[in-house]
Design a protein around this motif. Structure first.
Motif, PDB file in Angstrom:
ATOM      1  N   THR A  89       0.828  -1.205   0.000  1.00 40.66           N
ATOM      2  CA  THR A  89       0.000   0.000   0.000  1.00 40.66           C
ATOM      3  C   THR A  89       0.863   1.256   0.000  1.00 40.66           C
ATOM      4  OG1 THR A  89      -1.706  -1.209   1.224  1.00 40.66           O
ATOM      5  CG2 THR A  89      -1.913   1.174   1.137  1.00 40.66           C
ATOM      6  N   ILE A  90       1.950   1.236   0.743  1.00 39.59           N
ATOM      7  CA  ILE A  90       2.882   2.371   0.716  1.00 39.59           C
ATOM      8  C   ILE A  90       3.447   2.545  -0.695  1.00 39.59           C
ATOM      9  CG2 ILE A  90       5.124   3.206   1.535  1.00 39.59           C
ATOM     10  CD1 ILE A  90       4.483   1.927   4.248  1.00 39.59           C
ATOM     11  N   LEU A  91       3.779   1.438  -1.341  1.00 40.95           N
ATOM     12  CA  LEU A  91       4.333   1.497  -2.695  1.00 40.95           C
ATOM     13  C   LEU A  91       3.308   1.961  -3.726  1.00 40.95           C
ATOM     14  CD1 LEU A  91       6.408  -1.831  -2.829  1.00 40.95           C
ATOM     15  CD2 LEU A  91       7.275   0.493  -2.528  1.00 40.95           C
ATOM     16  N   SER A  92       2.025   1.776  -3.436  1.00 36.57           N
ATOM     17  CA  SER A  92       0.980   2.069  -4.426  1.00 36.57           C
ATOM     18  C   SER A  92       0.715   3.559  -4.611  1.00 36.57           C
ATOM     19  CB  SER A  92      -0.323   1.367  -4.034  1.00 36.57           C
ATOM     20  OG  SER A  92      -0.898   1.959  -2.880  1.00 36.57           O
ATOM     21  N   ALA A  93       1.276   4.401  -3.748  1.00 36.59           N
ATOM     22  CA  ALA A  93       1.073   5.845  -3.899  1.00 36.59           C
ATOM     23  C   ALA A  93       1.639   6.315  -5.237  1.00 36.59           C
ATOM     24  CB  ALA A  93       1.745   6.591  -2.748  1.00 36.59           C
TER      25      ALA A  93
END
Length: 227
Positions: free
Chosen positions: A42-46
């Motif tokens: 989720t952090i990477l999906s930004a």
């Protein structure tokens, strides 16, 4: 054909019912097998597509198995591993910082409350809601991403601009039991039909209860999918 519109206060119920029928397999698009993997993904999906994130994490999750693995990884090495997701320097710092705190304060386990998750570097309400809802089945709020933001406005569910305010409106409009699934349904619909540019109002199952659809004169072409 005469169309009978549901009463205004019944629109959220009707929206959920129709979208569930339209997208019976709606779920989180990020690949993960545990709460830590979902947090990292989720952090990477930004500012990155879920498809790209899934390609990166396919290798990343084999290399880093625990929060301690991320916390102890050399920053430049982690940056290299996630570079293709964009904004990799900030994301690497967030992942390392969050995982270090998970190790130091939470026994290496991703915390299960909104309050605790928000203490982690790089974690705001959207990320916390994704993890709580999808990894733990805890309905603490509604995930608001760009698709949810756009559809909430077009459907007349919120006229706010700030994600936190939009979330509050959605939490008031929909029952708590729908908070986890709702954003997935809106995201699927946003990608397939209610696109940012050129929304396909004429083939939208919500057109007759959508103020934006009616305003564009697409109601006469609506394709209703009712029971």
């Amino acid at each position: 054909m005469a169309i009978t519109k549901p009463k205004a206060d019944n629109r959220p119920t009707e929206i959920i019912k129709r979208l569930k029928k339209e997208y019976p397999d709606a779920r989180c698009s990020l690949n993960y097998s545990n709460p830590l993997e979902l947090l990292v993904a989720t952090i990477l999906s930004a500012q990155c597509t879920d498809e790209r994130v899934n390609k990166v994490t396919e290798t990343l999750f084999r290399k880093y198995r625990t929060a301690a693995d991320y916390a102890s990884a050399p920053l430049q090495e982690l940056e290299k591993d996630i570079r293709s997701t964009g904004f990799y320097r900030n994301k690497a710092k967030s992942i390392k910082g969050a995982c270090a705190k998970i190790v130091e304060q939470f026994g290496g386990k991703v915390p299960r409350s909104m309050e605790e998750l928000l203490t982690l570097p790089g974690v705001a309400r959207k990320t916390a809601n994704v993890v709580l809802g999808n990894a733990f089945g805890i309905a603490s709020g509604v995930v608001v991403d760009t698709h949810v933001h756009r559809l909430a406005g077009r459907l007349g569910l919120s006229d706010k601009k700030q994600p936190e305010k939009i979330e509050e409106d959605l939490m008031q409009a929909f029952p708590k039991k729908e908070w986890i699934l709702l954003p997935h349904l809106l995201i699927y619909h946003g990608r397939k039909v209610c696109k940012a540019r050129g929304p396909l109002c004429g083939s939208c199952v919500l057109c007759d209860i959508c103020p934006s659809c009616e305003a564009q004169g697409a109601l006469k072409n609506v394709r209703l999918k009712l029971d």
